[in-house]
Design an enzyme around this catalytic site. Structure first.
Site, PDB file in Angstrom:
ATOM      1  N   HIS A 191      25.325  27.094 -11.182  1.00 30.14           N
ATOM      2  CA  HIS A 191      25.709  27.124 -12.589  1.00 30.14           C
ATOM      3  C   HIS A 191      24.556  27.554 -13.487  1.00 30.14           C
ATOM      4  CE1 HIS A 191      23.446  23.462 -13.579  1.00 30.14           C
ATOM      5  NE2 HIS A 191      23.883  22.939 -12.448  1.00 30.14           N
ATOM      6  N   HIS A 245      29.737  34.728 -23.384  1.00 30.11           N
ATOM      7  CA  HIS A 245      28.938  34.136 -22.312  1.00 30.11           C
ATOM      8  C   HIS A 245      29.745  33.172 -21.440  1.00 30.11           C
ATOM      9  CE1 HIS A 245      25.041  33.520 -20.489  1.00 30.11           C
ATOM     10  NE2 HIS A 245      25.190  32.217 -20.561  1.00 30.11           N
ATOM     11  N   SER A 285      24.543  32.992 -15.578  1.00 28.79           N
ATOM     12  CA  SER A 285      23.479  32.809 -16.561  1.00 28.79           C
ATOM     13  C   SER A 285      22.140  32.456 -15.894  1.00 28.79           C
ATOM     14  CB  SER A 285      23.909  31.737 -17.571  1.00 28.79           C
ATOM     15  OG  SER A 285      23.049  31.689 -18.680  1.00 28.79           O
ATOM     16  N   ASP A 291      28.791  38.963 -25.370  1.00 29.94           N
ATOM     17  CA  ASP A 291      27.848  37.895 -25.036  1.00 29.94           C
ATOM     18  C   ASP A 291      26.729  37.849 -26.067  1.00 29.94           C
ATOM     19  OD1 ASP A 291      26.070  36.085 -23.824  1.00 29.94           O
ATOM     20  OD2 ASP A 291      26.615  36.757 -21.817  1.00 29.94           O
TER      21      ASP A 291
END
Length: 440
Positions: free
Chosen positions: A169, A417, A243, A389
């Site tokens: 993540h 995002h 990310s 984003d």
């Protein structure tokens, strides 16, 4: 037509100048306030813990580990007030007391949350552990989805005909983002063929948040190895990351280039190391010192100001159970969305160091990682980025494509995002399944 266009251009210039002036005033005030809070927290730490915590207000002391593993952005962020006082005092004095290593001052700061869920990782074999020397026993929290059919292992330790996928993540997030988007949307065939591992990174979610850790890129890699790759005896695997997790995914894939089958990077914060100081370039682009838009102001506030950021974490993260209770009452819902609750599942120490040492510090290594992955093992790399984003500009992925033309770049129109994953779980999962199947 010329007059209206000239008028609009003039108003745009005036607007930008006004924002720049306001930004300069606001950040000068924050510089002063952060310097004051440095002294404030130093006094409180000494009163409540018997020893003040190291901070990065002075770059006077930097050891070998700092040079090799830590980001330059931790030490050279600059502060108008401290710089001025430093010059007056001879250039070597500041409000901070330098970096001298993270001491063993206990696993939980007085300003961190001590609720049962936040400190559950400190209990080994059901008992409370207060010994810093037992950190090797800790493991990351995992969400594992096994194939629905019974798995039979062969002599190598891999499940027969089953492929492994590791999900990583992003910043201020957790494994739940994958559990709620990709895991439920796997096709029936994929449910029989893939074993999925979503990790809570070190310092986030339900994973350990040790205080005697600097949360460097290597720290995160070692915990993934110790928690996933080694105990499950993985001989090969795919990697999917979002990310900040993309930086860790690239490092992991470079280290295991002979084992990785594919790498999928979603909204990667890429900054070429060929353009000067990549760490500061990442800091300036991801957290520019501007008051508008609000999202960028929030990023700058939490990234440039160590002690003001700690104030925010004390107010929000330490009291996250209270805020969750209030939000549930206000919204009249039994459960809050995981994107909201994940924002507070960290400590200031873990978030601050990970932001600088992984996102900023990792920037200087990404070109080397890409070279090792693509040229060394011929691993298939697929990049996905949304056009809207505002957290990680889509230019990052375009620049990555220029640096490594072999990567596959997929641009998602009108996605930001988070919506590049959220709200399109079925589409994303189908895309991932096609990518995994192509590597057989």
């Amino acid at each position: 037509m010329a007059a209206p266009l000239s008028c609009r251009r003039f108003l745009t210039i005036v607007s930008k100048s006004s924002v720049s002036l306001i930004s300069a005033i606001v950040f000068a005030f924050l510089d002063a306030l952060d310097a004051v809070m440095c002294l404030f927290f130093r006094v409180l730490d000494e009163l409540l813990e018997g020893e003040s915590s190291p901070c990065y207000c002075s770059a006077a002391r930097k050891g070998d580990r700092v040079e090799k593993e830590m980001s330059e952005s931790l030490f050279g962020r600059g502060n108008m007030i401290r710089d001025l006082v430093g010059r007056i005092g001879g250039g070597n004095w500041g409000f901070g007391f330098g970096f001298g290593g993270v001491g063993k001052l206990g696993k939980i700061r007085w300003s961190d949350c001590g609720c049962s869920s936040c400190v559950s990782w400190m209990r080994i074999n059901g008992e409370d552990d207060d010994d810093d020397d037992d950190d090797d026993e800790y493991r990351l929290h995992l969400v594992v989805q096994q194939p629905e059919r019974a798995m039979q292992e062969n002599d190598s330790g891999d499940a027969a005909n089953v492929q492994n996928v590791i999900f990583i993540h992003g910043f201020l997030s957790s494994s739940t983002i994958w559990k709620e988007t990709v895991f439920p949307n796997l096709s029936e065939l994929s449910r029989q063929s893939y074993r999925l591992f979503a990790v809570d990174l070190l310092g986030f979610g339900r994973s350990p948040k040790p205080r005697n850790c600097l949360y460097t890129l290597n720290d995160h890699l070692e915990m993934i190895e110790k928690s996933v790759i080694l105990p499950y005896r993985m001989k090969s695997f795919h990697v999917v990351a979002h990310s900040m997790g993309c930086v860790i995914a690239l490092a992991l894939a470079a280290k295991y280039s002979a084992s990785v089958k594919s790498v999928t990077l979603i909204a990667p914060p890429y900054f070429s190391s060929s353009k000067g100081n990549a760490s500061f370039e990442a800091l300036r682009q991801l957290a520019p010192r501007r008051v508008w838009p609000p999202l960028l102001f929030g990023s700058a506030f939490m990234t440039w100001y160590e002690h003001l950021g700690r104030c925010v974490c004390f107010f929000i993260c330490r009291n996250h159970r209270l805020w969750e209770w209030l939000l549930k009452r206000l919204t009249r819902t039994r459960e809050l969305h995981f994107l909201i609750t994940d924002l507070a599942l960290h400590t200031h120490h873990s978030a601050w160091h990970t932001m600088h040492n992984v996102i900023c510090g990792g920037a200087k290594m990404q070109d080397e990682y890409l070279k090792a992955i693509i040229n060394g093992g011929g691993v298939r790399v697929h990049v996905i980025h949304g056009t809207n984003d505002r957290v990680v500009p889509v230019e990052c992925s375009y620049n990555m494509k220029v640096t490594a033309p072999a990567i596959e770049l997929e641009i998602v129109p009108n996605a930001d995002h988070n919506s590049v994953i959220m709200g399109r779980g079925k589409e994303l999962t189908k895309r991932l399944e096609g990518l995994w199947a192509s590597t057989l």
